[in-house]
Design an enzyme around this catalytic site. Structure first.
Site, mmCIF file in Angstrom:
data_model
loop_
_atom_site.group_PDB
_atom_site.id
_atom_site.type_symbol
_atom_site.label_atom_id
_atom_site.label_comp_id
_atom_site.label_asym_id
_atom_site.label_seq_id
_atom_site.Cartn_x
_atom_site.Cartn_y
_atom_site.Cartn_z
ATOM 1 N NE ARG A 189 -3.767 -2.307 0.275
ATOM 2 C CZ ARG A 189 -3.522 -3.554 -0.111
ATOM 3 N NH1 ARG A 189 -2.385 -3.849 -0.733
ATOM 4 N NH2 ARG A 189 -4.396 -4.525 0.093
ATOM 5 C CB SER A 262 -9.545 -0.400 3.772
ATOM 6 O OG SER A 262 -10.140 -1.639 3.452
ATOM 7 C CD GLU A 367 -5.750 1.893 1.822
ATOM 8 O OE1 GLU A 367 -5.659 1.508 0.639
ATOM 9 O OE2 GLU A 367 -6.060 1.133 2.753
#
Length: 373
Positions: A189, A262, A367
């Site tokens: 990520r 998320s 995120e």
């Protein structure tokens, strides 16, 4: 399909030209708008307006927008599909540039995709044309240009596996550059684009897929839900179904889908911190074998499940704070139920982060990107 026919197909997206300076201006002053609400352009539906706003459809228009902002001494914020963005209540100062360039070129296994292309539609086109490599990333909202920045991944697959190069504008001198996969610095990520925010603006992403390849079924939940000889389309359909059960696809009829997906990444920690986290769990009466984790022996790190940590910090699915809360089906997704503010959402995120840190000694990282920050 418009983007995936055999042979080489050119869409007129502006890719491939290095003679940007020779082109006439394509961006008129009238295309710049004032006080444009940004909430409708995001999946969360929160936040204020952009002082100045423009949508650009090719690299030259993007460069001209950047030059205009530089001449006006205005900060620039880039907006894609709005599925991974949080807009402050006070709005975004300066110029917000929305990437609206489109088009796909294919030459055998190699594809060049404009940043403004819809990601899920691109994945669907690839699957329909029996191109393997991105099938597990079906159903993810947003645009292609955002995928290398976050190194988007799901169900055991990441875009870093298939990206060969990323074409960008370097904001230092407004030059067009192409960065190799290695230069992108991909990690879980993460990427060099995320490490150095504001320097590069992605305009095209180069992929190398596998014609006739088998689908990836590495992820446990997916492998259990599909047969060994499942086709690409069967895996794609199962991925979408799994995501839908977790309200992780855009659906106007599902209140849980008013989210940014998320909100936290799974924490990856070193061996010492991992041992301390496990010890805390054991002290709390949790069997060590029940702690979901994935060791990376090469790096000496361990990844833990953020959703599991959140729920054991007593934030169960469906927890609500007035106008915001957790999805009722996925602990990682924070939801805006309507009538709320970004301040409320971020305060709730802080509450979750503080609880997890107090209970397990690890700080979850957010995120989504806060625009204008």
């Amino acid at each position: 399909k418009r983007a995936s026919q055999a042979g080489k197909q050119t869409s007129g997206s502006g890719h491939g030209s290095n003679r940007q300076a020779d082109r006439p201006n394509v961006l008129e002053l009238s295309m710049f708008q004032r006080d444009v609400p940004l909430a409708p352009l995001t999946t969360l539906g929160l936040g204020g307006s952009a002082d100045h706003f423009v949508a650009v459809t090719d690299e030259q228009a993007l460069i001209e927008a950047l030059r205009w902002a530089r001449a006006q001494k205005l900060p620039v914020t880039i907006l894609g599909g709005g599925s991974n963005a949080v807009v402050p209540d006070e709005g975004v100062r300066g110029l917000v540039v929305q990437l609206a360039m489109s088009g796909v070129e294919r030459d055998g296994a190699d594809l060049v995709v404009a940043a403004g292309e819809n990601w899920d539609r691109f994945v669907s086109d690839c699957v329909d044309q029996e191109l393997a490599g991105v099938e597990c990333l079906a159903g993810i909202p947003g645009l292609v240009g955002a995928t290398p920045i976050q190194n988007v991944g799901a169900y055991g697959q990441e875009v870093a596996e298939t990206i060969t190069r990323v074409r960008c504008i370097d904001r230092r001198d407004l030059s067009v550059v192409e960065r190799s996969n290695a230069e992108c610095g991909f990690a879980y990520r993460h990427s060099d684009f995320k490490e150095n925010p504001g320097r590069f603006i992605v305009t095209h992403v180069h992929f190398r897929l596998t014609p006739g390849g088998a689908p990836a079924r590495r992820y446990g939940e997916l492998s259990r839900a599909t047969k060994e000889d499942a086709s690409l389309s069967e895996v794609r359909d199962m991925i979408v179904a799994l995501r839908r059960r977790k309200s992780m696809v855009l659906d106007s009829a599902d209140p849980n889908s008013r989210s940014a997906g998320s909100f936290f990444t799974n924490p990856i920690v070193g061996a010492e911190q991992a041992a301390a986290l496990i010890a805390r769990c054991v002290d709390a009466g949790i069997d060590e074998g029940d702690i979901p984790r994935w060791p990376d022996e090469a790096r000496g790190q361990i990844k833990f499940a953020a959703a599991w940590l959140i729920e054991r910090a007593e934030f169960v699915r469906g927890t609500r704070r007035e106008h915001v809360g957790q999805s009722s089906v996925h602990a990682l997704a924070l939801v805006h139920y309507g009538g709320g503010t970004t301040t409320e959402l971020l305060a709730f995120a802080d509450e979750i982060q503080d609880a997890v840190q107090e209970r397990f000694g690890v700080r979850l990282e957010r995120e989504p990107r806060i625009l204008g920050g």
